[in-house]
Enzyme design. Structure first.
Site, short mmCIF file in Angstrom:
data_model
loop_
_atom_site.label_atom_id
_atom_site.label_comp_id
_atom_site.label_asym_id
_atom_site.label_seq_id
_atom_site.Cartn_x
_atom_site.Cartn_y
_atom_site.Cartn_z
N SER A 151 -9.41 1.30 -2.65
CA SER A 151 -8.40 1.96 -1.50
C SER A 151 -9.35 3.68 -1.13
O SER A 151 -8.92 3.85 -2.18
CB SER A 151 -6.97 2.99 -2.67
OG SER A 151 -6.11 2.84 -1.68
N LYS A 177 -8.94 -1.23 1.08
CA LYS A 177 -7.86 -0.73 1.82
C LYS A 177 -7.87 0.00 2.28
O LYS A 177 -8.12 1.42 1.46
CB LYS A 177 -6.52 -0.94 0.95
CG LYS A 177 -5.22 0.04 0.72
CD LYS A 177 -4.43 -0.03 -0.38
CE LYS A 177 -3.66 0.89 -1.17
NZ LYS A 177 -2.78 0.65 -2.29
N LYS A 179 -5.85 3.93 3.88
CA LYS A 179 -4.64 4.90 3.81
C LYS A 179 -4.68 5.14 5.12
O LYS A 179 -5.68 5.51 5.96
CB LYS A 179 -4.97 6.31 3.27
CG LYS A 179 -4.59 5.51 1.48
CD LYS A 179 -3.14 4.91 1.35
CE LYS A 179 -3.29 5.41 -0.09
NZ LYS A 179 -1.89 4.73 -0.58
N ASP A 204 -2.19 1.30 4.09
CA ASP A 204 -1.38 1.61 3.44
C ASP A 204 -1.21 2.91 3.68
O ASP A 204 -1.77 3.77 4.33
CB ASP A 204 -1.74 1.89 1.94
CG ASP A 204 -0.25 2.19 0.97
OD1 ASP A 204 0.54 2.89 1.33
OD2 ASP A 204 -0.97 2.63 -0.34
N GLU A 229 1.00 -2.42 3.87
CA GLU A 229 1.93 -1.26 2.33
C GLU A 229 2.42 -0.32 3.37
O GLU A 229 2.54 0.65 3.53
CB GLU A 229 0.65 -1.11 2.07
CG GLU A 229 1.59 -0.83 0.11
CD GLU A 229 -0.17 -0.61 -0.43
OE1 GLU A 229 -0.87 -0.58 -0.72
OE2 GLU A 229 0.51 0.19 -1.72
N ASP A 254 5.91 -1.19 -1.61
CA ASP A 254 5.11 -1.08 -2.90
C ASP A 254 6.03 0.09 -3.54
O ASP A 254 6.97 -0.32 -3.81
CB ASP A 254 4.14 0.08 -2.54
CG ASP A 254 3.13 0.87 -3.65
OD1 ASP A 254 4.00 1.55 -4.34
OD2 ASP A 254 2.04 2.25 -3.49
N LYS A 278 3.58 -1.42 -9.80
CA LYS A 278 3.02 -0.42 -10.35
C LYS A 278 3.87 -0.30 -11.60
O LYS A 278 5.27 0.06 -11.73
CB LYS A 278 2.98 0.85 -10.23
CG LYS A 278 1.94 0.83 -8.53
CD LYS A 278 1.96 2.03 -8.30
CE LYS A 278 1.23 1.90 -6.64
NZ LYS A 278 1.11 3.20 -5.47
N GLY A 306 -2.94 0.92 -8.12
CA GLY A 306 -3.12 1.45 -9.22
C GLY A 306 -2.30 3.44 -8.95
O GLY A 306 -1.57 3.51 -7.20
O1 OSB Z 1 0.30 3.82 -2.52
O2 OSB Z 1 -1.10 2.42 -3.69
C1 OSB Z 1 -0.49 3.98 -3.35
C2 OSB Z 1 -2.68 6.59 -5.19
C3 OSB Z 1 -1.81 7.25 -5.45
C4 OSB Z 1 -0.34 7.03 -5.41
C5 OSB Z 1 0.54 6.30 -4.68
C6 OSB Z 1 -0.97 5.22 -4.20
C7 OSB Z 1 -2.29 5.62 -4.81
C8 OSB Z 1 -3.19 4.69 -4.27
C9 OSB Z 1 -4.90 4.45 -5.03
O3 OSB Z 1 -3.62 3.73 -3.73
C10 OSB Z 1 -5.56 3.58 -5.82
C11 OSB Z 1 -6.13 3.96 -6.81
O4 OSB Z 1 -5.81 3.53 -8.35
O5 OSB Z 1 -7.20 3.32 -6.57
MG MG Z 2 0.56 1.99 -1.38
#
Ligand code: OSB
Ligand code: MG
Length: 385
Positions: A151, A177, A179, A204, A229, A254, A278, A306
């Protein structure tokens, strides 16, 4: 100690486990990178580690709440408060035969799912240890290498984004992925897609868009993304369903999913076609498994999200990911991507984009680095009956 037989397999009654005490520790842990999303940036994590004691055994869990209520309404502080003031008084000194029984004892606690998940997950670890089986087996999974992706947070430039993606793919990660947020969407996706025409690519948005942005989001259809996402609000399914009708790219939910009921409603409405599971967001392993089962009934793939976890939370994610419906790469990438040093001894490192399920003993299969944890702990509390 001899492993006790798994009573449910033997057809007998399950042994109850009496929770003698709960230890909480708060450890500041600095990420190697500043993780920027549409809802904020974080680098200094405040890891909340819980240790449940029962029958001379210890169960571990990490709370996934963030430092700031940007992703969810819970934080390290609200979870600490609920664990000490609400959950521990209900649970410590009492005996439970199953995680279901433990959850039943706190059924009148609305929300605070990440705090509840912390004790529920630690109880699963305890119970698996009592049975002498790995957690994946207690959960009903199948041990297998777990495919993982990365990510990538919002970067300062397109070059930095492409670099991060190229590095991840060179390290063997199975999915990238990105952001995104309004103003940072089509350009980074186009740049990464051009550099990596074949890589499984996803984005995401962490709830940064509105249905009125549908035209912009439709531009993403050109890049062959595996999914988009959580584009819309955290508490919205209706507009997600409308958006999904207008998009070719599957939506993955999510933030919207907190329970098996949410999963059923979201998939039934067509608000998405894929779920990010999660365990902390859905109140623990029991509900995570049910969300997985609901998705399976709808033919929807799931993957394990995660939350920038340290070793205990990362290990929990790997065990959960052994359930058959987890067919897409998860966010459980190498611990060394995040941390200089972890709070467990076992290195949780992906090789060729595959993580091994930890197996240093029953339960979570990890061991705490006690001295290091003690040296770093800034707050701790032992909750007694
Ligand atoms: O939206 O998946 C998410 C981290 C913190 C809060 C929300 C998200 C995330 C990540 C990180 O995308 C994923 C990771 O732990 O590598
Ligand atoms: Mg997410």
């Amino acid at each position: 100690m001899l492993p006790r037989p798994r009573a449910d397999l033997a057809g007998g009654m399950l042994d109850r486990m009496k929770i003698d005490r709960i230890e909480l520790h708060e450890l500041p842990m600095r990420l190697k990178f500043r993780f920027q999303t549409s809802f904020g940036a974080e680098q200094d994590r405040r890891i909340l580690l819980a240790i449940l004691h029962a029958d001379g055994l210890e169960g571990y869990a990490e709370c996934v709440a963030g430092e700031w209520p940007g992703y969810a309404s819970e934080t390290t502080d609200t979870a600490w408060s609920v664990l000490t003031g609400v959950l521990a008084p209900r649970l410590v000194g009492r005996s439970f035969a199953t995680p279901d029984a433990l959850l039943y004892a706190v059924r009148d606690v609305r929300g605070h799912d990440m705090a509840v998940a912390t004790v529920e997950m630690a109880f699963w670890d305890l119970q698996a240890k009592a049975w002498g089986v790995p957690l994946w087996q207690a959960l009903g999974g199948r041990k297998r290498p777990i495919p993982v992706g990365i990510s990538i947070g919002i970067q300062e430039s397109l070059e930095a984004t492409v670099d991060a993606a190229l590095r991840g793919v060179a390290e063997g990660y199975r999915r990238v992925k990105l952001k995104i947020a309004p103003g940072w969407d089509v350009a980074p996706v186009a740049a990464v897609r051009e550099a990596l025409p074949e890589v499984p690519l996803t984005v995401d948005a962490n709830s940064a868009y509105r249905l009125a942005d549908a035209r912009r989001l439709r531009e993403l259809d050109a890049f062959g993304l595996d999914y988009l996402e959580q584009p819309l609000a955290h508490d919205d399914l209706i507009d997600h369903a409308e958006l999904q009708r207008q998009l070719a790219t599957p939506i993955c939910l999510d933030e919207s999913i907190h329970s098996p009921q949410d999963a059923r409603k979201g998939l039934q409405l067509g608000a998405g076609r894929i779920l990010n599971v999660k365990v902390g967001r859905v109140r623990g392993f029991r509900q995570a498994r049910k969300v997985h089962d609901v998705a399976e009934a709808f033919g929807a793939p799931v993957w394990c999200g995660g939350m920038l976890e340290a070793g205990v939370g990362r290990a929990a994610n790997l065990h959960l990911s052994t359930l058959d419906g987890f067919v897409l790469p998860g966010d459980t990438s190498s611990a060394s991507r995040y941390w200089e040093r972890d709070l467990i001894h076992e290195p949780l490192e992906a090789v060729d984009g595959l993580q091994r399920v930890p197996d240093a003993g029953p339960g979570l299969g990890v061991t705490l680095d006690r001295d290091w944890i003690e040296g770093r702990t800034v707050r701790s509390e032992t909750l007694l009956p």
